[in-house]
Design an enzyme around this catalytic site. Sequence first.
Site, PDB file in Angstrom:
ATOM      1  N   CYS A 269      14.894  -8.128  17.578  1.00 32.66           N
ATOM      2  CA  CYS A 269      15.262  -9.447  17.047  1.00 32.66           C
ATOM      3  C   CYS A 269      14.221 -10.518  17.310  1.00 32.66           C
ATOM      4  O   CYS A 269      13.619 -11.047  16.384  1.00 32.66           O
ATOM      5  CB  CYS A 269      16.603  -9.876  17.646  1.00 32.66           C
ATOM      6  SG  CYS A 269      18.010  -8.879  17.094  1.00 32.66           S
ATOM      7  N   VAL A 270      13.997 -10.864  18.575  1.00 35.40           N
ATOM      8  CA  VAL A 270      13.189 -12.038  18.902  1.00 35.40           C
ATOM      9  C   VAL A 270      11.754 -11.944  18.382  1.00 35.40           C
ATOM     10  O   VAL A 270      11.224 -12.928  17.863  1.00 35.40           O
ATOM     11  CB  VAL A 270      13.218 -12.303  20.421  1.00 35.40           C
ATOM     12  CG1 VAL A 270      12.394 -13.547  20.770  1.00 35.40           C
ATOM     13  CG2 VAL A 270      14.661 -12.497  20.895  1.00 35.40           C
TER      14      VAL A 270
END
Length: 432
Positions: A269-270
Amino acid sequence: MQDLLDKLGRREAVVGVVGMGYVGIPLSLAFVEKGLRVHGFDVDAKRVEALQAGRSSLRHLPSQAIAAARATGRFDASTDTAAMLACDALIICVPTPLNQAREPDLSAVIAAAESLRLKAGQLVVLESTSWPGTTDEVVRPIIERSGLRVPQDVLLAFSPEREDPGNGRFETRTIPKVVGADDPASRKAAEALYACAVERVVPVSGTRVAELTKLLENIFRSVNIALVNELKLLCERMGIDVFEVIDAAATKPFGYMPFYPGPGLGGHCVPIDPFYLTWKAREFGFTTRFIELAGEINTAMPAHVVSRVQDALNDRRLALNGARVLLLGVAYKPDIDDVRESPSLRLIELLERKGAQVFFHDPYVAEVIVQGKTHRSLALTDEELQRADCVLIATQHKSVDYERVVRFSRLVVDSRNATRNVRDGREKIVGA
């Protein structure tokens, strides 16, 4: 819609989950625990076979949980999409990576949407993280190729996944679920669906709002991690311990949230989500300078760590070229087996490019492939620690005895502050 709401109210609805991975499996179990029947779908036959046998493909999720769900008779998995026609709701939980050009790769979402077997009255929900407009601009046209219209025949919504593998404080059931749809019927149906499995549902006005909500959550982390990574670089020059600064600032009970520097960003995600927004922003003639700068800083951290290793060896009259470097941890965060986008993989690549002999130990990961070369985890013996010219801590797994690591190592480069409580042998430790 009313038929679907009635079935959900009676816990008689059948849910299909497309993608049996880090998101799809926990979500399926959450529905099963609340009495709903779930069909799981995946293109990986081996993964499906394991699930059917009651075995988990996720280290942080015990096989007992899969076996218990199978024992209820309400959970099964298959590669055959025919069972989708028996489902009242279909939830897409497939990965959305970046391609070689660091642009959004929606091939898995498109393939999953095209694989749907649809009938009138169903609800389709996309959970895969993507740019604002994906549900309406990509998934909806694929659905309507079947001749079914949204929302007249099929309902459509977006609900971003919020899984955090290895987090013992939260589980699927206790994490609030954001739900967005572009028409009232779809929104109401999606709310009712997730209310069957989670404690709190948070409705928003449309799919784009829900899609951007997910991106904001992870861009927030990316930007703040970039901030402390940049501060870390400054603190090194100023001779200040950045971790002590952060811990001191964290004593303020308002207006501050601690983030910690490291060798780079990992996970699905990040490191990825900000690029989905920056890519989409160009369509509107807008440059997300702040977000892109954060990405540049975080992406540069592995090279900085390698430079610290090189300098630390040089201070001991050793060259990085030919040095034996033992990397501790290749998972992207502690106590899980997930190596997706792990900065450790980039560290291995950069170190080998400079001629280092790189080995690794990770209690959760047996092997990794970097640039076509397979690396296998070594046992963390006293002898291996002594053989290494440098031990590089890239992931702070709790099961590792860092006092022993420092005791038997000649040089430790610590990019995670994992040795902060080690008192003996501080002269061997270099921060990175």
